[in-house]
Design a protein around this motif. Structure first.
Motif, PDB file in Angstrom:
ATOM      1  N   LEU A 125     -21.930  36.028  42.541  1.00 42.52           N
ATOM      2  CA  LEU A 125     -21.055  36.305  41.412  1.00 42.52           C
ATOM      3  C   LEU A 125     -21.166  35.169  40.410  1.00 42.52           C
ATOM      4  N   SER A 126     -21.477  35.502  39.169  1.00 46.06           N
ATOM      5  CA  SER A 126     -21.462  34.527  38.088  1.00 46.06           C
ATOM      6  C   SER A 126     -20.165  34.714  37.327  1.00 46.06           C
ATOM      7  N   VAL A 127     -19.424  33.625  37.175  1.00 42.56           N
ATOM      8  CA  VAL A 127     -18.151  33.671  36.462  1.00 42.56           C
ATOM      9  C   VAL A 127     -18.251  32.714  35.280  1.00 42.56           C
ATOM     10  N   TYR A 128     -17.913  33.222  34.102  1.00 44.84           N
ATOM     11  CA  TYR A 128     -17.910  32.401  32.891  1.00 44.84           C
ATOM     12  C   TYR A 128     -16.488  32.303  32.373  1.00 44.84           C
ATOM     13  N   LEU A 129     -15.994  31.079  32.292  1.00 46.72           N
ATOM     14  CA  LEU A 129     -14.636  30.815  31.846  1.00 46.72           C
ATOM     15  C   LEU A 129     -14.665  30.049  30.529  1.00 46.72           C
ATOM     16  N   GLU A 130     -14.918  30.749  29.467  1.00 40.13           N
ATOM     17  CA  GLU A 130     -14.936  30.103  28.155  1.00 40.13           C
ATOM     18  C   GLU A 130     -13.511  30.022  27.639  1.00 40.13           C
ATOM     19  N   ARG A 131     -13.162  28.897  27.065  1.00 38.80           N
ATOM     20  CA  ARG A 131     -11.789  28.666  26.585  1.00 38.80           C
ATOM     21  C   ARG A 131     -11.321  29.785  25.654  1.00 38.80           C
ATOM     22  N   GLY A 132     -10.100  30.241  25.925  1.00 38.75           N
ATOM     23  CA  GLY A 132      -9.492  31.250  25.069  1.00 38.75           C
ATOM     24  C   GLY A 132      -9.999  32.661  25.284  1.00 38.75           C
ATOM     25  N   LYS A 133     -10.870  32.849  26.268  1.00 44.18           N
ATOM     26  CA  LYS A 133     -11.421  34.184  26.529  1.00 44.18           C
ATOM     27  C   LYS A 133     -11.097  34.609  27.957  1.00 44.18           C
ATOM     28  N   THR A 134     -11.119  35.899  28.189  1.00 46.33           N
ATOM     29  CA  THR A 134     -10.972  36.441  29.528  1.00 46.33           C
ATOM     30  C   THR A 134     -12.227  36.112  30.324  1.00 46.33           C
ATOM     31  N   ALA A 135     -12.066  35.861  31.592  1.00 45.27           N
ATOM     32  CA  ALA A 135     -13.216  35.545  32.446  1.00 45.27           C
ATOM     33  C   ALA A 135     -14.234  36.685  32.394  1.00 45.27           C
ATOM     34  N   GLU A 136     -15.501  36.321  32.237  1.00 47.45           N
ATOM     35  CA  GLU A 136     -16.589  37.294  32.308  1.00 47.45           C
ATOM     36  C   GLU A 136     -17.247  37.135  33.668  1.00 47.45           C
ATOM     37  N   ILE A 137     -17.383  38.250  34.369  1.00 48.84           N
ATOM     38  CA  ILE A 137     -17.906  38.203  35.738  1.00 48.84           C
ATOM     39  C   ILE A 137     -19.077  39.169  35.867  1.00 48.84           C
ATOM     40  N   GLU A 138     -20.127  38.673  36.493  1.00 47.89           N
ATOM     41  CA  GLU A 138     -21.292  39.508  36.756  1.00 47.89           C
ATOM     42  C   GLU A 138     -21.600  39.447  38.250  1.00 47.89           C
ATOM     43  N   LEU A 139     -21.686  40.611  38.878  1.00 46.27           N
ATOM     44  CA  LEU A 139     -21.923  40.716  40.316  1.00 46.27           C
ATOM     45  C   LEU A 139     -23.370  41.126  40.569  1.00 46.27           C
ATOM     46  N   PHE A 140     -24.046  40.361  41.439  1.00 51.28           N
ATOM     47  CA  PHE A 140     -25.412  40.677  41.863  1.00 51.28           C
ATOM     48  C   PHE A 140     -25.363  41.032  43.348  1.00 51.28           C
ATOM     49  N   ARG A 141     -25.330  42.317  43.649  1.00 50.73           N
ATOM     50  CA  ARG A 141     -25.328  42.762  45.047  1.00 50.73           C
ATOM     51  C   ARG A 141     -26.740  42.562  45.606  1.00 50.73           C
ATOM     52  N   GLY A 142     -26.815  42.056  46.825  1.00 55.31           N
ATOM     53  CA  GLY A 142     -28.127  41.836  47.446  1.00 55.31           C
ATOM     54  C   GLY A 142     -28.981  40.857  46.643  1.00 55.31           C
ATOM     55  N   ALA A 143     -28.359  39.783  46.177  1.00 57.06           N
ATOM     56  CA  ALA A 143     -29.033  38.815  45.310  1.00 57.06           C
ATOM     57  C   ALA A 143     -30.245  38.176  45.983  1.00 57.06           C
ATOM     58  N   PHE A 144     -30.181  38.005  47.296  1.00 58.45           N
ATOM     59  CA  PHE A 144     -31.323  37.477  48.055  1.00 58.45           C
ATOM     60  C   PHE A 144     -31.158  37.923  49.502  1.00 58.45           C
ATOM     61  N   GLY A 145     -32.249  37.778  50.254  1.00 56.75           N
ATOM     62  CA  GLY A 145     -32.240  38.246  51.636  1.00 56.75           C
ATOM     63  C   GLY A 145     -32.342  37.099  52.632  1.00 56.75           C
ATOM     64  N   TRP A 146     -32.696  37.428  53.858  1.00 57.67           N
ATOM     65  CA  TRP A 146     -32.784  36.450  54.933  1.00 57.67           C
ATOM     66  C   TRP A 146     -34.007  35.573  54.830  1.00 57.67           C
ATOM     67  N   HIS A 147     -35.001  35.975  54.054  1.00 63.73           N
ATOM     68  CA  HIS A 147     -36.255  35.201  53.980  1.00 63.73           C
ATOM     69  C   HIS A 147     -36.593  34.851  52.566  1.00 63.73           C
TER      70      HIS A 147
END
Length: 147
Positions: A125-147
């Motif tokens: 999950l990437s979370v961006y907390l820029e002042r005065g703005k609502t948090a922007e969140i980006e979800l990467f499901r399965g971003a990487f594996g076991w290898h």
């Protein structure tokens, strides 16, 4: 329901920032804590059932930010928080060394489960907390594996 969660989040944010000022916590640590909290509520709204936050494995280095279930899949979720996108994306901070650490911790966690042959996934999950703005969140499901 969303209004209630936003209200809870705002109250908790005030508590976290007030506590960090009292302890003179470094600003980047307070930012990370705020991002993990925003990620927690975001994932709950996405249907995840979260079972652990900041899980540590004794002497092993690092922690698993969030652990939870999405349907029948156990998810180990790494949260990266930034206040700006100017330098690099938040997800770029999860390099191969960090992935190795997360895999090691996840294996240790799985060994403690009574049934450890469940489907597993690493999310980011990437979370961006820029002042005065609502948090922007980006979800990467399965971003990487076991290898």
């Amino acid at each position: 329901m969303a209004l209630l969660e936003r209200t809870r989040l705002r109250l908790f944010e005030k508590f976290v920032f007030a506590a960090s000022r009292r302890r003179r916590e470094a600003e980047h640590l307070a930012t990370g804590r705020h991002g993990e909290l925003a990620a927690y509520f975001y994932l709950r709204r996405q249907g995840y059932v979260l079972t652990a936050r900041g899980w540590r494995a004794g002497l092993l280095r690092g922690d698993l930010d969030l652990i939870g279930w999405e349907g029948g899949t156990l998810c180990f979720i790494e949260v990266k928080t930034r206040t700006t996108r100017d330098v690099a994306t938040a997800e770029a901070a999860v390099d191969e060394d960090k992935r190795r650490t997360l895999r090691r911790l996840a294996r240790h966690y799985l060994r403690q489960l009574p049934q450890n042959d469940v489907p597993v996934r690493f999310d980011l999950l990437s979370v961006y907390l820029e002042r005065g703005k609502t948090a922007e969140i980006e979800l990467f499901r399965g971003a990487f594996g076991w290898h």
